[in-house]
Design an enzyme around this catalytic site. Structure first.
Site, PDB file in Angstrom:
ATOM      1  N   LYS A 253       0.837  -1.196   0.000  1.00 10.24           N
ATOM      2  CA  LYS A 253       0.000   0.000   0.000  1.00 10.24           C
ATOM      3  C   LYS A 253       0.874   1.248   0.000  1.00 10.24           C
ATOM      4  CE  LYS A 253      -3.999  -1.657   2.664  1.00 10.24           C
ATOM      5  NZ  LYS A 253      -4.983  -1.521   1.588  1.00 10.24           N
TER       6      LYS A 253
ATOM      7  N   ARG B 188     -10.278 -11.300   1.930  1.00  6.52           N
ATOM      8  CA  ARG B 188     -11.176 -12.292   1.325  1.00  6.52           C
ATOM      9  C   ARG B 188     -10.519 -13.673   1.283  1.00  6.52           C
ATOM     10  NH1 ARG B 188     -11.488  -8.746  -4.090  1.00  6.52           N
ATOM     11  NH2 ARG B 188     -11.103  -7.160  -2.502  1.00  6.52           N
TER      12      ARG B 188
HETATM   13  N1  BES Z   1      -8.127  -3.603   4.436  1.00  5.53           N
HETATM   14  C1  BES Z   1      -8.294  -3.185   3.101  1.00  5.53           C
HETATM   15  C2  BES Z   1      -9.590  -2.410   2.883  1.00  5.53           C
HETATM   16  C3  BES Z   1      -9.715  -1.089   3.582  1.00  5.53           C
HETATM   17  C4  BES Z   1      -9.346   0.072   2.943  1.00  5.53           C
HETATM   18  C5  BES Z   1     -10.254  -1.008   4.845  1.00  5.53           C
HETATM   19  C6  BES Z   1      -9.499   1.287   3.563  1.00  5.53           C
HETATM   20  C7  BES Z   1     -10.413   0.210   5.482  1.00  5.53           C
HETATM   21  C8  BES Z   1     -10.033   1.358   4.835  1.00  5.53           C
HETATM   22  C9  BES Z   1      -8.300  -4.387   2.168  1.00  5.53           C
HETATM   23  O1  BES Z   1      -7.538  -5.459   2.574  1.00  5.53           O
HETATM   24  C10 BES Z   1      -7.749  -3.922   0.863  1.00  5.53           C
HETATM   25  O2  BES Z   1      -6.594  -3.604   0.831  1.00  5.53           O
HETATM   26  N2  BES Z   1      -8.581  -3.881  -0.161  1.00  5.53           N
HETATM   27  C11 BES Z   1      -8.165  -3.441  -1.446  1.00  5.53           C
HETATM   28  C12 BES Z   1      -8.708  -4.408  -2.471  1.00  5.53           C
HETATM   29  C13 BES Z   1      -8.054  -4.290  -3.805  1.00  5.53           C
HETATM   30  C14 BES Z   1      -6.606  -4.680  -3.739  1.00  5.53           C
HETATM   31  C15 BES Z   1      -8.802  -5.191  -4.782  1.00  5.53           C
HETATM   32  C16 BES Z   1      -8.706  -2.028  -1.644  1.00  5.53           C
HETATM   33  O3  BES Z   1      -9.770  -1.710  -1.109  1.00  5.53           O
HETATM   34  O4  BES Z   1      -8.065  -1.246  -2.294  1.00  5.53           O
HETATM   35 MN    MN Z   2      -5.522  -5.285   1.939  1.00  9.56          MN
END
Ligand code: BES
Ligand code: MN
Ligand code: ZN
Length: 507
Positions: free
Chosen positions: A286, A360
């Site tokens: 990230k 997931r």
């Molecule tokens: N934990 C994150 C989602 C999230 C984002 C929670 C912001 C709270 C605040 C999740 O694991 C994630 O990283 N999701 C990605 C999915 C993508 C890689 C398909 C996302 O939301 O960008």
């Molecule tokens: Mn994630």
């Protein structure tokens, strides 16, 4: 110390405290009931301030009147706080929670003890127990703070310590008591979930989170089975293991059981909570600004644990299984790579398109485990997608499901608890985005419909078991000022909804 609440029989005018809390609906010129009695004791001061338009009755409007002891004959409290309830037509339990939360905050630094009337029970027409419960929930949730790392803060010492809930009518006192009891247990559980989410990830490691679960199990007489990563692998949980292998800290897979109907194992509901104690994204790292709140990526697991505390206290007639696949998502040397293929517990092959779509993967095996162990219904709760926030803001969690009746039960429980939830579709067009060229499915469908493709992915592992998925990424943490949850950080949502749901499903 959290705020203490106690029911008290008597006239609010005669109960000694730093502040008496009364109320008023919008548009009322002459207050009635308990507020009217206080108005008369103060020589119509409240009516006068209504004429002056300082007291408006609008929801959240709060006017503090100083009434030094001995100044008004027969009136003991040192202050009167007049809270606006808003329009009577829009009034319900959640409005009571909000008013109680605003009142508790208004008295911070001013009062240690307060006495409130039961907002909504008399003229408001709400059920007395429900109104008392809402007062406890609003004031305890509303006065929460996470201050353990602020050595010089006086936020904790400024807090209101005792709230008397006054009831004139003897016959209503038992209802006030039982409502307060349930409200206190629910709100303290929700604040426990907030503590876990707010706790930084260096402290709340996977094992530390599992220790919290062990404490919950011990406190409430629940069974708890813990599985190591090796045990998970031998059961076929390669989707979960693939996420965990990037961290040096050991993962744990927990199965907690409340056996409320031991004679009928099929009478059950399974609550699965995403429990990523820190989500760096893994090798699909990230950016810094997206990583900074990721200590909260175990908000689903925290809400499930907190709900088990409430359930353990209420003891409804249903078997409740909680599953927490706890791990970090880190880019260590052993981390899984984009392009890897793993076989989940239910046999499906998953292409890892993006290691940041880790939640997931952990849920896939948690659902496989639940189905293998006789799950009749599954609810999963997860801070799953940033897209949930894009779609819904911070007002609602996104709800998906393969069973309209179970979705309906979740929505009803959310409505009664004041947790915003909005159902989104599992449409066939979006489902195609999860197709992989080399495996049964891939773990990311890309940016469009991000919450929907995530839900579609999980549905591959729910198969034909009635299942509801609650994506709480939109509501689990806030930057501040969202209604009752004044402090920035964790909300503890949807703790109370989960407990309410379990009770509604019980025999
Ligand atoms: N934990 C994150 C989602 C999230 C984002 C929670 C912001 C709270 C605040 C999740 O694991 C994630 O990283 N999701 C990605 C999915 C993508 C890689 C398909 C996302 O939301 O960008
Ligand atoms: Mn994630
Ligand atoms: Zn995550």
């Amino acid at each position: 110390m959290t705020l203490r609440l106690q029911a008290m029989r008597g006239d609010i005018a005669h109960i000694a405290s730093d502040a008496a809390i009364v109320n008023l609906f919008e548009g009322v010129e002459r207050p009635g009931g308990a507020t009217g009695a206080v108005d008369r004791a103060l020589g119509q001061l409240i009516s006068e301030l209504i004429s002056d338009r300082e007291i408006t009755g609008k929801r959240g409007n709060n006017v503090l009147i100083h009434t030094p002891t001995g100044r008004y004959d027969g009136f003991v409290p040192k202050r009167v706080l007049v809270m606006g309830l808003g329009k009577q037509a829009n009034f319900g339990a959640d409005e009571v929670r909000e008013v109680a939360a605003v009142a508790a905050n208004r008295l911070k630094g001013i009062a240690k003890t307060a006495t409130t009337i039961v907002h909504g029970a008399g003229i408001g027409g709400l059920d007395t127990a429900m109104a008392a419960q809402a007062i406890a929930e609003g004031s305890i949730i509303g006065s929460y703070g996470f201050n353990k790392y602020k050595q010089t803060s006086n936020e904790s010492s400024d807090r209101l310590e005792l709230m008397n809930v006054a009831e004139l009518n003897d016959s209503r006192l038992p209802e006030v008591r039982s409502g307060l009891g349930l409200g206190i247990a629910s709100a303290e559980a929700q604040n426990f979930a907030r503590d876990l989410v707010n706790e930084p990830a260096n402290v709340l490691s996977p094992v530390a989170m599992a220790d919290e679960a062990r404490q919950v199990a011990e406190d409430h007489g629940l069974q708890l089975t813990s599985m190591s990563l090796d045990e998970c692998r031998s059961m076929g949980m390669n989707a979960f293991a693939g996420v965990a292998q990037g961290s040096h800290r050991p993962a744990e897979f927990l199965h907690m059981t409340y056996a409320g109907d031991p004679s009928d194992a099929s009478n059950n509901v399974w609550l699965i909570g995403k429990s990523i104690t820190f989500d760096s994204g893994g090798l699909s790292l990230k950016p810094s600004r997206g990583m900074v709140t990721m200590k909260g990526d175990m908000g689903g697991g925290a809400a499930v644990l907190a709900a088990m505390k409430i359930v353990g206290g209420l003891r409804p007639r249903i078997n409740v299984h909680a599953v927490l696949p706890i791990t970090e998502n880190m880019p260590g040397g052993g981390a899984q790579r984009p392009g890897d293929v793993v076989q989940a517990m239910n046999g499906k092959y998953v292409e890892i398109d993006n290691t940041d779509a880790e939640g997931r993967l952990t849920l896939a095996d948690a659902l496989g485990y639940a189905r293998n162990n006789g799950a009749a219904r599954i609810i999963d709760v997860a801070t799953l997608t940033g897209a949930a926030r894009v779609a819904l803001g911070t007002g609602n969690a996104a709800v998906f499901g393969n069973d309209d009746a179970l979705v309906g039960s979740v929505m009803d429980a959310a409505e009664a608890s004041g947790d915003g939830m909005w159902r989104l579709p599992l449409d066939a067009t979006s489902k195609r985005l999860n197709r992989s060229n080399i495996a049964d499915v891939k773990n990311s469908g890309g940016a469009p419909a991000g919450s929907i493709t995530a839900a579609h992915f999980i549905s591959e592992f729910a198969e034909d078991t009635p299942w509801v998925h609650i994506d709480i990424a939109s509501v689990s943490m806030v930057t501040g000022n969202r209604r009752m949850f004044r402090t920035a950080g964790a909300t503890g949502a949807p703790t109370r909804t989960l407990a309410k749901l379990v009770v509604s499903l019980a025999r």
